[in-house]
Design a protein around this motif. Sequence first.
Motif, PDB file in Angstrom:
ATOM      1  N   ARG A   1       0.822  -1.208   0.000  1.00 31.96           N
ATOM      2  CA  ARG A   1       0.000   0.000   0.000  1.00 31.96           C
ATOM      3  C   ARG A   1       0.859   1.263   0.000  1.00 31.96           C
ATOM      4  O   ARG A   1       0.601   2.212  -0.734  1.00 31.96           O
ATOM      5  CB  ARG A   1      -0.919  -0.014   1.227  1.00 31.96           C
ATOM      6  N   ASP A   2       1.918   1.291   0.835  1.00 28.38           N
ATOM      7  CA  ASP A   2       2.722   2.504   0.970  1.00 28.38           C
ATOM      8  C   ASP A   2       4.077   2.123   1.548  1.00 28.38           C
ATOM      9  O   ASP A   2       4.378   0.942   1.755  1.00 28.38           O
ATOM     10  CB  ASP A   2       2.016   3.535   1.850  1.00 28.38           C
ATOM     11  N   ASP A   3       4.907   3.133   1.819  1.00 26.41           N
ATOM     12  CA  ASP A   3       6.235   2.883   2.376  1.00 26.41           C
ATOM     13  C   ASP A   3       6.154   2.145   3.715  1.00 26.41           C
ATOM     14  O   ASP A   3       7.006   1.294   4.011  1.00 26.41           O
ATOM     15  CB  ASP A   3       6.991   4.200   2.576  1.00 26.41           C
ATOM     16  N   SER A   4       5.147   2.475   4.496  1.00 24.35           N
ATOM     17  CA  SER A   4       5.016   1.812   5.800  1.00 24.35           C
ATOM     18  C   SER A   4       4.795   0.316   5.632  1.00 24.35           C
ATOM     19  O   SER A   4       5.323  -0.495   6.404  1.00 24.35           O
ATOM     20  CB  SER A   4       3.846   2.418   6.587  1.00 24.35           C
ATOM     21  N   GLY A   5       4.041  -0.067   4.616  1.00 26.75           N
ATOM     22  CA  GLY A   5       3.836  -1.492   4.352  1.00 26.75           C
ATOM     23  C   GLY A   5       5.116  -2.187   3.962  1.00 26.75           C
ATOM     24  O   GLY A   5       5.373  -3.331   4.357  1.00 26.75           O
ATOM     25  N   VAL A   6       5.953  -1.499   3.173  1.00 25.88           N
ATOM     26  CA  VAL A   6       7.239  -2.084   2.784  1.00 25.88           C
ATOM     27  C   VAL A   6       8.139  -2.236   4.008  1.00 25.88           C
ATOM     28  O   VAL A   6       8.778  -3.277   4.206  1.00 25.88           O
ATOM     29  CB  VAL A   6       7.925  -1.217   1.715  1.00 25.88           C
ATOM     30  N   ARG A   7       8.179  -1.208   4.867  1.00 26.19           N
ATOM     31  CA  ARG A   7       9.009  -1.286   6.067  1.00 26.19           C
ATOM     32  C   ARG A   7       8.522  -2.408   6.995  1.00 26.19           C
ATOM     33  O   ARG A   7       9.337  -3.111   7.615  1.00 26.19           O
ATOM     34  CB  ARG A   7       8.999   0.046   6.808  1.00 26.19           C
ATOM     35  N   ALA A   8       7.210  -2.580   7.079  1.00 25.57           N
ATOM     36  CA  ALA A   8       6.675  -3.650   7.915  1.00 25.57           C
ATOM     37  C   ALA A   8       7.116  -5.008   7.380  1.00 25.57           C
ATOM     38  O   ALA A   8       7.459  -5.908   8.156  1.00 25.57           O
ATOM     39  CB  ALA A   8       5.151  -3.563   7.974  1.00 25.57           C
ATOM     40  N   MET A   9       7.125  -5.182   6.058  1.00 27.36           N
ATOM     41  CA  MET A   9       7.603  -6.430   5.470  1.00 27.36           C
ATOM     42  C   MET A   9       9.070  -6.664   5.803  1.00 27.36           C
ATOM     43  O   MET A   9       9.476  -7.765   6.189  1.00 27.36           O
ATOM     44  CB  MET A   9       7.386  -6.398   3.957  1.00 27.36           C
ATOM     45  N   LEU A  10       9.892  -5.610   5.675  1.00 22.35           N
ATOM     46  CA  LEU A  10      11.317  -5.749   5.992  1.00 22.35           C
ATOM     47  C   LEU A  10      11.521  -6.123   7.460  1.00 22.35           C
ATOM     48  O   LEU A  10      12.409  -6.919   7.790  1.00 22.35           O
ATOM     49  CB  LEU A  10      12.053  -4.441   5.671  1.00 22.35           C
ATOM     50  N   GLU A  11      10.702  -5.573   8.313  1.00 18.58           N
ATOM     51  CA  GLU A  11      10.806  -5.875   9.743  1.00 18.58           C
ATOM     52  C   GLU A  11      10.388  -7.314  10.031  1.00 18.58           C
ATOM     53  O   GLU A  11      11.103  -8.056  10.713  1.00 18.58           O
ATOM     54  CB  GLU A  11       9.922  -4.904  10.536  1.00 18.58           C
ATOM     55  N   GLU A  12       9.242  -7.710   9.495  1.00 13.66           N
ATOM     56  CA  GLU A  12       8.717  -9.049   9.777  1.00 13.66           C
ATOM     57  C   GLU A  12       9.576 -10.147   9.156  1.00 13.66           C
ATOM     58  O   GLU A  12       9.707 -11.228   9.721  1.00 13.66           O
ATOM     59  CB  GLU A  12       7.289  -9.151   9.244  1.00 13.66           C
ATOM     60  N   GLU A  13      10.137  -9.860   7.960  1.00 14.23           N
ATOM     61  CA  GLU A  13      10.913 -10.876   7.240  1.00 14.23           C
ATOM     62  C   GLU A  13      12.416 -10.725   7.464  1.00 14.23           C
ATOM     63  O   GLU A  13      13.201 -11.399   6.804  1.00 14.23           O
ATOM     64  CB  GLU A  13      10.612 -10.754   5.739  1.00 14.23           C
ATOM     65  N   SER A  14      12.807  -9.879   8.380  1.00 16.28           N
ATOM     66  CA  SER A  14      14.213  -9.511   8.518  1.00 16.28           C
ATOM     67  C   SER A  14      15.138 -10.718   8.640  1.00 16.28           C
ATOM     68  O   SER A  14      16.142 -10.811   7.930  1.00 16.28           O
ATOM     69  CB  SER A  14      14.388  -8.597   9.740  1.00 16.28           C
ATOM     70  N   GLU A  15      14.814 -11.640   9.525  1.00 18.97           N
ATOM     71  CA  GLU A  15      15.712 -12.773   9.751  1.00 18.97           C
ATOM     72  C   GLU A  15      15.875 -13.616   8.493  1.00 18.97           C
ATOM     73  O   GLU A  15      16.996 -13.983   8.112  1.00 18.97           O
ATOM     74  CB  GLU A  15      15.175 -13.633  10.894  1.00 18.97           C
ATOM     75  N   ARG A  16      14.768 -13.908   7.832  1.00 20.12           N
ATOM     76  CA  ARG A  16      14.841 -14.728   6.621  1.00 20.12           C
ATOM     77  C   ARG A  16      15.564 -13.991   5.491  1.00 20.12           C
ATOM     78  O   ARG A  16      16.397 -14.579   4.786  1.00 20.12           O
ATOM     79  CB  ARG A  16      13.426 -15.098   6.168  1.00 20.12           C
ATOM     80  N   LEU A  17      15.261 -12.706   5.320  1.00 19.13           N
ATOM     81  CA  LEU A  17      15.908 -11.934   4.264  1.00 19.13           C
ATOM     82  C   LEU A  17      17.416 -11.861   4.461  1.00 19.13           C
ATOM     83  O   LEU A  17      18.194 -12.025   3.513  1.00 19.13           O
ATOM     84  CB  LEU A  17      15.312 -10.529   4.203  1.00 19.13           C
ATOM     85  N   ARG A  18      17.840 -11.624   5.703  1.00 19.10           N
ATOM     86  CA  ARG A  18      19.282 -11.551   5.971  1.00 19.10           C
ATOM     87  C   ARG A  18      19.948 -12.904   5.731  1.00 19.10           C
ATOM     88  O   ARG A  18      21.074 -12.967   5.225  1.00 19.10           O
ATOM     89  CB  ARG A  18      19.522 -11.069   7.399  1.00 19.10           C
ATOM     90  N   ARG A  19      19.256 -13.960   6.096  1.00 17.56           N
ATOM     91  CA  ARG A  19      19.825 -15.300   5.882  1.00 17.56           C
ATOM     92  C   ARG A  19      20.032 -15.580   4.393  1.00 17.56           C
ATOM     93  O   ARG A  19      21.085 -16.088   3.971  1.00 17.56           O
ATOM     94  CB  ARG A  19      18.912 -16.360   6.495  1.00 17.56           C
ATOM     95  N   ILE A  20      19.038 -15.235   3.567  1.00 19.62           N
ATOM     96  CA  ILE A  20      19.165 -15.462   2.128  1.00 19.62           C
ATOM     97  C   ILE A  20      20.240 -14.561   1.523  1.00 19.62           C
ATOM     98  O   ILE A  20      21.055 -15.003   0.700  1.00 19.62           O
ATOM     99  CB  ILE A  20      17.817 -15.238   1.416  1.00 19.62           C
ATOM    100  N   LEU A  21      20.275 -13.305   1.933  1.00 18.85           N
ATOM    101  CA  LEU A  21      21.290 -12.389   1.411  1.00 18.85           C
ATOM    102  C   LEU A  21      22.694 -12.872   1.755  1.00 18.85           C
ATOM    103  O   LEU A  21      23.623 -12.750   0.938  1.00 18.85           O
ATOM    104  CB  LEU A  21      21.050 -10.978   1.947  1.00 18.85           C
ATOM    105  N   ASP A  22      22.859 -13.415   2.956  1.00 18.82           N
ATOM    106  CA  ASP A  22      24.165 -13.961   3.322  1.00 18.82           C
ATOM    107  C   ASP A  22      24.533 -15.135   2.401  1.00 18.82           C
ATOM    108  O   ASP A  22      25.687 -15.284   2.004  1.00 18.82           O
ATOM    109  CB  ASP A  22      24.151 -14.441   4.772  1.00 18.82           C
ATOM    110  N   ARG A  23      23.534 -15.963   2.069  1.00 19.63           N
ATOM    111  CA  ARG A  23      23.800 -17.165   1.269  1.00 19.63           C
ATOM    112  C   ARG A  23      24.125 -16.828  -0.176  1.00 19.63           C
ATOM    113  O   ARG A  23      24.982 -17.486  -0.797  1.00 19.63           O
ATOM    114  CB  ARG A  23      22.579 -18.088   1.328  1.00 19.63           C
ATOM    115  N   ILE A  24      23.473 -15.814  -0.742  1.00 21.24           N
ATOM    116  CA  ILE A  24      23.696 -15.516  -2.162  1.00 21.24           C
ATOM    117  C   ILE A  24      24.772 -14.456  -2.383  1.00 21.24           C
ATOM    118  O   ILE A  24      25.131 -14.178  -3.533  1.00 21.24           O
ATOM    119  CB  ILE A  24      22.389 -15.069  -2.845  1.00 21.24           C
ATOM    120  N   ASP A  25      25.300 -13.889  -1.309  1.00 20.71           N
ATOM    121  CA  ASP A  25      26.295 -12.832  -1.450  1.00 20.71           C
ATOM    122  C   ASP A  25      27.490 -13.325  -2.272  1.00 20.71           C
ATOM    123  O   ASP A  25      28.044 -14.398  -2.008  1.00 20.71           O
ATOM    124  CB  ASP A  25      26.770 -12.378  -0.069  1.00 20.71           C
ATOM    125  N   GLY A  26      27.873 -12.553  -3.275  1.00 20.15           N
ATOM    126  CA  GLY A  26      29.027 -12.907  -4.099  1.00 20.15           C
ATOM    127  C   GLY A  26      28.741 -13.980  -5.133  1.00 20.15           C
ATOM    128  O   GLY A  26      29.672 -14.486  -5.766  1.00 20.15           O
TER     129      GLY A  26
END
Length: 269
Positions: A98-123
């Motif tokens: 819906r808006d920026d707040s919705g995107v930030r909420a997704m980043l907050e809720e998915e933070s652990e999973r997103l960081r884990r995937i980013l670590d795995r695909i880095d490089g």
Amino acid sequence: MNVTDDLRYVYAVCRPPAAPLHADLTGVAGAPPRQLVHEGLVAVVSPVPERDFAHDALRAHLEDLDWLAATARAHQSVVAALATVTCPLPLRLATVFRDDSGVRAMLEEESERLRRILDRIDGHVEWGVKVWLAGGAPEDPAPGTEPPAARPSRAPESGRDYLRRRRAGNAAREESAARAEVFTRRLHGDLTRYAADARLHPVQSGPLADTGSGRNILNAAYLVPRSRSEEFLELIGRTEGTRPGLRVEVTGPWAAYSFTDGPEAGGVP
């Protein structure tokens, strides 16, 4: 377009890029992407009109192949640009909030999973590899069913001779398919040794396969360290021409589309 009616289209999540995106880059609906930062994670977003991306409108648009293709090209152009300055986690096509707040909420809720995937695909980058088996000759018609102009000027073929010829043709096709399976299995095993991960996708058939390409017998994706990509490609290059009737097709490098599982796509209700 009234800015209050804009939704937020999210292309990817990444770490802060090492360099800015090109100033002339545009994304879906012709809008330039921007970075939305939240606690060390970056969502790359752009505004899209609610009239096209709200839930019901989006569902209708996804049935329009021309609209879908144009949206996919715009999505890919932003992700490809990101891949030159960072290692993005691409989200599914038409991921909208819906808006920026919705995107930030997704980043907050998915933070652990997103960081884990980013670590795995880095490089790493993704390479796609397909193997195609050339189509065999069309099956012979039953004796006597050819058009008169196509019939050879020789004695009619007996039913026994026809069946013998058919069996020989079937045996040759089966042998060719068996050799192709051995080649494909060995190639996949060799390629996985250069990759951090691999995915076997369903083989392409019907409208997904180009006319004249033959039969797709391998459709795989490999997550390869950038530092080993040259070796990976050299290995594939050494297979060229080693198996008549087989063709190896390579695409990439891509962002790691096959090795991520972003939030569900869908318009905002």
